[in-house]
Design a protein around this motif. Sequence first.
Motif, PDB file in Angstrom:
ATOM      1  N   TYR A 277      46.832  27.617 -99.592  1.00  0.00           N
ATOM      2  CA  TYR A 277      46.922  26.410 -98.263  1.00  0.00           C
ATOM      3  C   TYR A 277      45.744  26.351 -97.804  1.00  0.00           C
ATOM      4  O   TYR A 277      45.461  25.148 -97.116  1.00  0.00           O
ATOM      5  N   TRP A 279      42.269  24.701 -97.230  1.00  0.00           N
ATOM      6  CA  TRP A 279      42.188  23.532 -98.400  1.00  0.00           C
ATOM      7  C   TRP A 279      40.444  23.567 -99.009  1.00  0.00           C
ATOM      8  O   TRP A 279      40.878  22.783 -99.959  1.00  0.00           O
ATOM      9  N   GLU A 284      45.419  20.397-105.958  1.00  0.00           N
ATOM     10  CA  GLU A 284      45.557  19.071-105.641  1.00  0.00           C
ATOM     11  C   GLU A 284      47.221  18.696-105.442  1.00  0.00           C
ATOM     12  O   GLU A 284      47.784  18.766-104.000  1.00  0.00           O
ATOM     13  N   THR A 285      47.467  20.136-105.610  1.00  0.00           N
ATOM     14  CA  THR A 285      49.351  20.593-105.406  1.00  0.00           C
ATOM     15  C   THR A 285      49.273  20.832-104.116  1.00  0.00           C
ATOM     16  O   THR A 285      49.672  20.858-103.670  1.00  0.00           O
ATOM     17  N   ARG A 287      47.169  21.366-101.485  1.00  0.00           N
ATOM     18  CA  ARG A 287      46.713  20.086-100.374  1.00  0.00           C
ATOM     19  C   ARG A 287      48.121  19.330-100.251  1.00  0.00           C
ATOM     20  O   ARG A 287      47.995  19.162 -99.053  1.00  0.00           O
ATOM     21  N   LYS A 288      48.739  18.510-101.517  1.00  0.00           N
ATOM     22  CA  LYS A 288      50.118  18.443-100.744  1.00  0.00           C
ATOM     23  C   LYS A 288      51.281  18.926-100.200  1.00  0.00           C
ATOM     24  O   LYS A 288      51.693  18.141 -98.964  1.00  0.00           O
ATOM     25  N   GLN A 291      49.782  19.507 -96.773  1.00  0.00           N
ATOM     26  CA  GLN A 291      49.961  18.313 -95.588  1.00  0.00           C
ATOM     27  C   GLN A 291      51.411  18.418 -95.399  1.00  0.00           C
ATOM     28  O   GLN A 291      51.841  17.927 -94.298  1.00  0.00           O
ATOM     29  N   GLN A 292      52.240  18.456 -96.090  1.00  0.00           N
ATOM     30  CA  GLN A 292      54.150  18.166 -95.878  1.00  0.00           C
ATOM     31  C   GLN A 292      54.212  19.548 -95.415  1.00  0.00           C
ATOM     32  O   GLN A 292      55.075  19.110 -94.412  1.00  0.00           O
ATOM     33  N   ASP A 441      41.992  22.127-111.017  1.00  0.00           N
ATOM     34  CA  ASP A 441      42.205  20.637-111.024  1.00  0.00           C
ATOM     35  C   ASP A 441      41.564  19.846-112.238  1.00  0.00           C
ATOM     36  O   ASP A 441      41.321  18.738-112.267  1.00  0.00           O
TER      37      ASP A 441
END
Length: 803
Positions: A277, A279, A284-285, A287-288, A291-292, A441
């Motif tokens: 996690y 940043w 990309e996964t 970061r998603k 954020q969730q 990525d």
Amino acid sequence: MGRAEERRARQRGGRRAAPRNRSSQTAAPDPRTEPLSSAEGATHAAAGGRAAARRGTPRGDKGAKGEKGRIRRLFTWKKMLSTFLGLTVLVIGAFIVLYMTTPIPDTANADAQLQSNVYKYSDGTMLARDGKLNRENVDLADIPKPVQHTFVAAENKTFYQDAGVDLKGTTRGVLNTVMGKGAQGGSTITQQYVKNYYLTQEQTVTRKLKELVISLKLDREKSKDYILAGYINTSYYGRGAYGIQAAAQAYYRVDADKLDVPQGAYLAALLQAPSQYDWAAASETGRKLVQQRWNYVLDNMVEEDWLDKAERDAMKFPVPEEPKPAPGMEGQTGYLVDAANNELARQLVTQGVAENINDALTMVKAGGWNITLNVEKKKQKALETSVKEQLTSKLDAKKRPVDGDVQAGAVSVNPKTGAVVAMYGGVDYVKHYTNNATRTDYQPASTFKPVILAAALDQGAVTQDDEEINANTVYDGTSKRPVVGSDIGFAPENEDDVDYGDVTVQTAMNKSINSVFAQMGVDVGMDKVLKTAGDLGMDTAELKAVPAQTLGTMGASPLQMAGVYATLDNHGKQVTPTLIKSAENSAHAVQSADSIGEQVISREAADTVTSVLTGVVDDGTAQKSVRDNPLRNGQKVAGKTGTSDDNKSAWFTAYTPDLVTTVGLFGESAKPPHPQVTMTGATGLLPGKGRINGGGYPAQIWAAYTFGVSNKVSRFDLRTDQGAAVQPTITASPSPTPSEEPSEEPSTATPSTKPSKTQTPSQTPTTEEPSEEPTTQEPSEEPTTGEPSTEEPENPLDPQFGQ
């Protein structure tokens, strides 16, 4: 009749024994001494049958009934109830004894007192030493109350009401540990604090029971504020930061008392997976997901009336600051140390020492580890020198801003052992935090094409004309030709929109022809292609089996691609690149991972792919940088180039019989948040024309490194009768007629709807360089989408090929 006579009569089974003391009944005649009439015989037989039935004939019937009876007597409800009550009393008694004999420790566990980790090269020489404790405890009163609530909302909403334990979660964890099923979560904040500070991260029943008891006692003896302060001051947040004060500085450059709710929610979210996690380094996964998790924390705060909904709706995700690596981690050292820490953490989870990756990283960061890497000092230095001489020395961000957007990553693997012998993570760990060798990525582009061929050969796939696919199978190489047999429409463009007409698979690999491999992927079945990719070492768990994947549009790391090609080099036996040779501390000696696995594709399939890939080097897109390199000295090489859409990545993965190396260049904006950008024009190549291809700088870096460290010339041991390594290249006639100049407009030829042709090419086999092609320029790579490339034909004097 006496008892003895009656018993003998029953044993004889010839007649029913006469009842005792009943003289009025006449004894039946003995068939052994007296003749019987027919009626008497029938009566006697019936009586004998009944007697046999009473005797239990066959004997097994009586035994079965007896066994069932014993089972019923053993499992009566009374006995079961008494057994259950007895076990319950025993468990309660044992827990009482454990509770009485397990005190709250007076001091922190040894793991909480950070020591140095020592990292060594494979020969035992020192690589690095770390271990300076980055922790500063702060009073809970100095942390804003809403920020305190972010941690409770993230980890344990019932913290202020519970007794310090989650009995259901703990019971589940104990049972899963006993059964070897791993961790299931469910710990309260109190339990996590006890584990972090008083105990260890080990996944054992004893530790879990102690954690339960100490948590119960601690909750009774200490205030909730005391426990919460201990939790947020001892947790590991990533970036080497223990505790909220160190984390606040590491991620937002502020003290803990200056954190706002969005920042606190991010730090609270981090605790679930600090490495994934972060940043700055997250995919990309990742970061998603973070954020969730951040949204989850804030929503829980609203639910608990700790945050006004209107205020929550106005909050924006607080992107953290760039990390500041610890001193002593300059150059490649930090990349190697971080990669080793992450691999060690995964091994601790795999071997059951830690419950999850977060706990495992906490164990690693606690220090005291002596870690020896597989990295060879000579090869590591050679790889760093090659990247510098072939690429980074030519980058000048002051003259050309695009030069500051070019990132390089590389991994070198021994295919026989799986050992990672060299790794290049970036220009400098203290300047660029993300490890380019392990990031996933960027698209691997055409370096994925050998995976499609491997799947076709291993599965015995056939074309739409029901012809077996092999190196000499002829396909239609027309640009933008729609694939046949797919439910999803797909018509990929070849680089420069060149139409090749009928070509063999060998030529299609040499020229990296999109239309051929898109059709081949559909012929094989994209689900089977992705299955093969996963077997070879790629992460395909979340990929959709669609034709577009044939162009390598998924994400992959140089480390993954090195593993894929190492498996091909190892004749189809799976190779998992492994960085750690050994690791141990005072409590654990971690076993080295088994890098060589089972046969995932047949040897013939793997060897055929290798044979075909030698043609890419000798007659295809890598010939300028590799075939003609003066250091080659006859060394056999198999490899594949790749360049993604809009020139955002360029790859070269190639191997000799003894060494596999992947080199990737990635366009990453130097400005936060560092989106992917084009590399076109870097190093002075003409804007719009100076495309960096896989056959350029990546192949040059590969050649300078590989040929520089090779001590001898080696040959592939191939069990195949196909491919460029064992037979001449067969070049089918291109379509349309070759021209002297590249066409300025896309071809107007009508695309063929027929995906392959089975006739034998009429041209005489040749091993000469294929100079007679549709244009005077041999395309080195194709974009991964249908957008036309703006690249002009490569010039041998172009800077990316050296002058």
